[in-house]
Design a protein around this motif. Structure first.
Motif, PDB file in Angstrom:
ATOM      1  N   MET A  50       0.751  -1.309  -0.134  1.00 25.21           N
ATOM      2  CA  MET A  50       0.340   0.129  -0.050  1.00 25.21           C
ATOM      3  C   MET A  50       1.512   1.611  -0.255  1.00 25.21           C
ATOM      4  SD  MET A  50      -3.056   1.088  -0.065  1.00 25.21           S
ATOM      5  CE  MET A  50      -3.657   2.600   0.565  1.00 25.21           C
ATOM      6  N   GLY A  51       1.869   1.199   1.032  1.00 25.12           N
ATOM      7  CA  GLY A  51       2.739   2.267   1.011  1.00 25.12           C
ATOM      8  C   GLY A  51       3.661   2.705  -0.220  1.00 25.12           C
ATOM      9  N   GLU A  52       3.878   1.804  -1.025  1.00 30.28           N
ATOM     10  CA  GLU A  52       4.825   1.944  -2.045  1.00 30.28           C
ATOM     11  C   GLU A  52       3.472   1.756  -3.543  1.00 30.28           C
ATOM     12  OE1 GLU A  52       4.969  -0.698  -0.461  1.00 30.28           O
ATOM     13  OE2 GLU A  52       6.698  -1.195   0.585  1.00 30.28           O
ATOM     14  N   LEU A  53       2.209   2.081  -3.423  1.00 34.31           N
ATOM     15  CA  LEU A  53       1.768   2.066  -4.254  1.00 34.31           C
ATOM     16  C   LEU A  53       1.496   4.153  -3.662  1.00 34.31           C
ATOM     17  CD1 LEU A  53      -0.303   1.417  -6.535  1.00 34.31           C
ATOM     18  CD2 LEU A  53      -2.061   1.028  -5.082  1.00 34.31           C
ATOM     19  N   LEU A  54       1.188   4.593  -2.781  1.00 32.55           N
ATOM     20  CA  LEU A  54       0.724   5.711  -2.284  1.00 32.55           C
ATOM     21  C   LEU A  54       1.522   6.475  -3.060  1.00 32.55           C
ATOM     22  CD1 LEU A  54      -0.907   5.382   1.038  1.00 32.55           C
ATOM     23  CD2 LEU A  54      -1.774   6.369  -1.628  1.00 32.55           C
ATOM     24  N   ALA A  55       2.793   5.905  -2.676  1.00 33.83           N
ATOM     25  CA  ALA A  55       4.246   6.771  -3.575  1.00 33.83           C
ATOM     26  C   ALA A  55       4.203   6.573  -4.894  1.00 33.83           C
ATOM     27  CB  ALA A  55       5.311   6.125  -2.548  1.00 33.83           C
ATOM     28  N   LEU A  56       4.167   6.247  -5.923  1.00 39.65           N
ATOM     29  CA  LEU A  56       3.795   5.789  -7.019  1.00 39.65           C
ATOM     30  C   LEU A  56       2.940   6.743  -7.349  1.00 39.65           C
ATOM     31  CD1 LEU A  56       4.876   4.637  -9.541  1.00 39.65           C
ATOM     32  CD2 LEU A  56       2.655   2.570  -9.484  1.00 39.65           C
ATOM     33  N   PHE A  57       1.745   7.539  -7.087  1.00 42.11           N
ATOM     34  CA  PHE A  57       0.704   7.876  -7.278  1.00 42.11           C
ATOM     35  C   PHE A  57       1.259   9.627  -7.080  1.00 42.11           C
ATOM     36  CE2 PHE A  57      -3.116   5.479  -6.359  1.00 42.11           C
ATOM     37  CZ  PHE A  57      -2.652   4.732  -7.810  1.00 42.11           C
ATOM     38  N   SER A  58       2.673   9.726  -5.391  1.00 38.18           N
ATOM     39  CA  SER A  58       2.832  10.738  -5.437  1.00 38.18           C
ATOM     40  C   SER A  58       4.002  11.407  -6.719  1.00 38.18           C
ATOM     41  CB  SER A  58       3.234  10.320  -4.037  1.00 38.18           C
ATOM     42  OG  SER A  58       3.921  11.933  -3.326  1.00 38.18           O
ATOM     43  N   ALA A  59       4.693  10.610  -6.642  1.00 38.31           N
ATOM     44  CA  ALA A  59       5.865  10.832  -7.325  1.00 38.31           C
ATOM     45  C   ALA A  59       4.911  11.190  -9.608  1.00 38.31           C
ATOM     46  CB  ALA A  59       6.026   9.606  -7.785  1.00 38.31           C
ATOM     47  N   CYS A  60       3.869  10.114  -9.554  1.00 42.62           N
ATOM     48  CA  CYS A  60       3.057  10.744 -10.663  1.00 42.62           C
ATOM     49  C   CYS A  60       2.524  12.073 -10.519  1.00 42.62           C
ATOM     50  CB  CYS A  60       2.490   9.879 -11.205  1.00 42.62           C
ATOM     51  SG  CYS A  60       2.419   8.109 -11.054  1.00 42.62           S
ATOM     52  N   CYS A  61       2.243  12.428  -8.916  1.00 43.57           N
ATOM     53  CA  CYS A  61       0.972  14.131  -9.213  1.00 43.57           C
ATOM     54  C   CYS A  61       2.460  14.984  -8.944  1.00 43.57           C
ATOM     55  CB  CYS A  61       0.878  13.848  -7.558  1.00 43.57           C
ATOM     56  SG  CYS A  61      -1.412  13.522  -7.650  1.00 43.57           S
TER      57      CYS A  61
ATOM     58  N   ALA B 252      -2.419  24.354   1.822  1.00 39.24           N
ATOM     59  CA  ALA B 252      -3.425  25.330   3.432  1.00 39.24           C
ATOM     60  C   ALA B 252      -4.832  23.578   3.284  1.00 39.24           C
ATOM     61  CB  ALA B 252      -3.096  26.346   3.523  1.00 39.24           C
ATOM     62  N   VAL B 253      -4.952  24.207   2.061  1.00 35.62           N
ATOM     63  CA  VAL B 253      -7.254  24.642   2.669  1.00 35.62           C
ATOM     64  C   VAL B 253      -7.431  22.923   2.292  1.00 35.62           C
ATOM     65  CG1 VAL B 253      -9.062  24.177   0.547  1.00 35.62           C
ATOM     66  CG2 VAL B 253      -7.432  25.802   0.612  1.00 35.62           C
ATOM     67  N   MET B 254      -7.033  22.567   1.909  1.00 32.90           N
ATOM     68  CA  MET B 254      -6.549  20.391   0.952  1.00 32.90           C
ATOM     69  C   MET B 254      -6.205  20.035   2.502  1.00 32.90           C
ATOM     70  SD  MET B 254      -5.685  20.065  -2.853  1.00 32.90           S
ATOM     71  CE  MET B 254      -5.517  18.151  -2.558  1.00 32.90           C
ATOM     72  N   ALA B 255      -4.971  20.045   3.229  1.00 36.61           N
ATOM     73  CA  ALA B 255      -4.811  19.323   4.213  1.00 36.61           C
ATOM     74  C   ALA B 255      -6.033  19.855   5.323  1.00 36.61           C
ATOM     75  CB  ALA B 255      -3.168  20.046   5.252  1.00 36.61           C
ATOM     76  N   ALA B 256      -6.150  21.095   5.932  1.00 36.48           N
ATOM     77  CA  ALA B 256      -7.500  21.295   6.662  1.00 36.48           C
ATOM     78  C   ALA B 256      -8.468  20.587   6.189  1.00 36.48           C
ATOM     79  CB  ALA B 256      -7.690  22.705   6.277  1.00 36.48           C
ATOM     80  N   VAL B 257      -8.638  20.707   5.149  1.00 35.65           N
ATOM     81  CA  VAL B 257     -10.200  19.251   4.422  1.00 35.65           C
ATOM     82  C   VAL B 257     -10.063  17.829   4.984  1.00 35.65           C
ATOM     83  CG1 VAL B 257     -11.275  18.126   3.013  1.00 35.65           C
ATOM     84  CG2 VAL B 257     -11.048  21.141   3.098  1.00 35.65           C
ATOM     85  N   VAL B 258      -9.103  17.759   4.775  1.00 35.79           N
ATOM     86  CA  VAL B 258      -8.379  15.989   5.265  1.00 35.79           C
ATOM     87  C   VAL B 258      -8.548  16.090   7.159  1.00 35.79           C
ATOM     88  CG1 VAL B 258      -6.478  14.774   5.363  1.00 35.79           C
ATOM     89  CG2 VAL B 258      -7.565  15.563   2.903  1.00 35.79           C
ATOM     90  N   TRP B 259      -7.988  16.871   7.475  1.00 36.09           N
ATOM     91  CA  TRP B 259      -7.772  16.857   8.495  1.00 36.09           C
ATOM     92  C   TRP B 259      -8.908  17.392   9.740  1.00 36.09           C
ATOM     93  CZ3 TRP B 259      -8.356  21.785  11.789  1.00 36.09           C
ATOM     94  CH2 TRP B 259      -7.988  21.310  13.398  1.00 36.09           C
TER      95      TRP B 259
ATOM     96  N   SER C 162       0.729  19.686  -6.904  1.00 41.81           N
ATOM     97  CA  SER C 162       1.332  19.331  -5.779  1.00 41.81           C
ATOM     98  C   SER C 162       1.183  19.177  -4.174  1.00 41.81           C
ATOM     99  CB  SER C 162       2.356  20.954  -6.157  1.00 41.81           C
ATOM    100  OG  SER C 162       1.786  21.894  -5.591  1.00 41.81           O
ATOM    101  N   SER C 163       0.706  19.688  -4.164  1.00 36.60           N
ATOM    102  CA  SER C 163      -0.904  19.868  -2.614  1.00 36.60           C
ATOM    103  C   SER C 163      -1.127  17.982  -2.447  1.00 36.60           C
ATOM    104  CB  SER C 163      -1.688  20.134  -2.328  1.00 36.60           C
ATOM    105  OG  SER C 163      -1.386  21.782  -2.727  1.00 36.60           O
ATOM    106  N   VAL C 164      -2.092  17.072  -3.633  1.00 36.02           N
ATOM    107  CA  VAL C 164      -1.572  15.807  -3.929  1.00 36.02           C
ATOM    108  C   VAL C 164      -0.404  14.654  -3.409  1.00 36.02           C
ATOM    109  CG1 VAL C 164      -2.605  14.325  -4.351  1.00 36.02           C
ATOM    110  CG2 VAL C 164      -4.274  16.445  -4.840  1.00 36.02           C
ATOM    111  N   GLY C 165       0.316  15.392  -3.931  1.00 37.17           N
ATOM    112  CA  GLY C 165       1.483  14.734  -4.427  1.00 37.17           C
ATOM    113  C   GLY C 165       2.016  14.739  -2.459  1.00 37.17           C
ATOM    114  N   GLN C 166       1.823  15.812  -2.344  1.00 37.04           N
ATOM    115  CA  GLN C 166       3.004  15.754  -0.706  1.00 37.04           C
ATOM    116  C   GLN C 166       1.758  14.982   0.383  1.00 37.04           C
ATOM    117  OE1 GLN C 166       3.117  19.789   1.339  1.00 37.04           O
ATOM    118  NE2 GLN C 166       5.138  19.548   1.695  1.00 37.04           N
ATOM    119  N   LEU C 167       0.336  15.298   0.270  1.00 34.77           N
ATOM    120  CA  LEU C 167      -0.397  14.504   1.014  1.00 34.77           C
ATOM    121  C   LEU C 167       0.000  13.296   1.265  1.00 34.77           C
ATOM    122  CD1 LEU C 167      -3.263  16.694   1.270  1.00 34.77           C
ATOM    123  CD2 LEU C 167      -1.809  16.543   3.075  1.00 34.77           C
TER     124      LEU C 167
END
Length: 306
Positions: free
Chosen positions: A1-12, A41-48, A241-246
């Motif tokens: 799961m972690g590796e798949l998320l990292a791949l999606f992050s790299a693509c973002c 900031a907005v996206m992180a706030a929504v997730v939080w 870039s925001s989605v990639g960081q999250l």
């Protein structure tokens, strides 16, 4: 799961490099950096908020908030602003290759701050990454010198050419991110809430940008443009870039740092693939650029797998 998320992050992140290069002209004063910070900031706030309503909010002390704020200044303000400037001036592929300096600075911080030791594999990996950066610099300096000769213009010093080519931005961004991740890790140890840390960092980064805009004209222009001029490419860059960081921080909760860093190093190759499709008329993929990308990834692999 972690590796798949990292791949999606790299693509973002790779797609973000492309959209920055597509939306920001080389000499434009607004490259979308401030807009990107706001979106994060907005996206992180929504997730939080969503996570907190579902599972509750961890108690955050002053110390953790200060660590998150420090990380925001380093990663959201210095790191993000200089990263966007690097892509704007160097192009998506070369900026992505320069970004491979991140693990080098992380290792150096580990040695200087945490007392870690460097083994042979790590040393070779760092040498490969520095060689990658040097190859890109040499290629660009030679190209700039040749262009000046064709125009019969006065030959600039290598220092002036290096500054004008934007290679100052990438290493500063990489160093800021490396230090900022250390600060964010300290905050997460005290308050294990990545969304909170990202939100606080985004808010603080935006505030610092606003303060800097009082003294720097280009920042003031970027600040106005974020609210008055809608650039779909730069908006997309901010979202990506925001989605990639999250996704990167989510990957760290499911896999080791080494495995996440290794998968994320594929960002440069995804950037190359996308640039061939989207930026084929503006992005130059020379043999030296491809060699530098390969060297950077090889160096990252050695560092994270030592």
């Amino acid at each position: 799961m972690g590796e798949l998320l990292a791949l999606f992050s790299a693509c973002c992140f790779a797609a973000s490099n492309i959209t920055i290069a597509r939306g920001a002209a080389a000499k434009a004063q607004d490259n979308g950096a401030f807009l990107s910070i706001l979106i994060t900031a907005v996206m992180a706030a929504v997730v939080w908020i969503a996570t907190g309503l579902d599972k509750g909010w961890p108690q955050a002390g002053l110390a953790s908030l200060l660590w998150f704020a420090a990380a925001g200044v380093l990663t959201m303000f210095i790191g993000r602003v200089f990263l966007f400037a690097s892509v704007q001036h160097l192009g998506a592929v070369r900026a992505s290759a320069v970004k491979r300096l991140n693990p080098v600075f992380s290792v150096l911080l580990g040695v200087l701050v945490l007392g870690d030791s460097i083994d042979a594999y790590t040393a070779i990996g760092m040498l490969l990454i520095f060689s990658s950066f040097a190859l890109l610099v040499r290629q660009s300096l030679n190209a700039a010198g040749a262009a000046g000769t064709v125009r019969d213009a006065p030959r600039e010093s290598w220092q002036s050419r290096l500054k004008s080519l934007g290679f100052f931005y990438g290493p500063v961004s990489a160093l800021a991110y490396a230090v900022g991740y250390v600060a964010r890790k300290q905050g997460l140890v005290l308050t294990p809430d990545a969304a909170l840390g990202t939100m606080v960092g985004g808010i603080v980064g935006a505030l610092v940008f606003v303060i800097a805009a009082r003294f720097i004209d280009s920042y003031r222009t970027s600040l106005r443009a974020a609210f008055t001029c809608f650039n779909p490419w730069l908006f997309a860059a901010g979202v990506l870039s925001s989605v990639g960081q999250l996704l990167y921080f989510a990957a760290l909760s499911h896999a080791t740092i080494s495995r996440v860093a290794l998968v994320s190093s594929m960002e440069v190759f995804v950037t190359i693939f996308l640039s061939v499709i989207i930026l084929r008329k503006t992005e130059q993929l020379s043999a030296a650029t491809l060699q530098a990308a390969a060297l950077g990834v090889a160096g990252t692999v050695l560092i994270v797998l030592h």
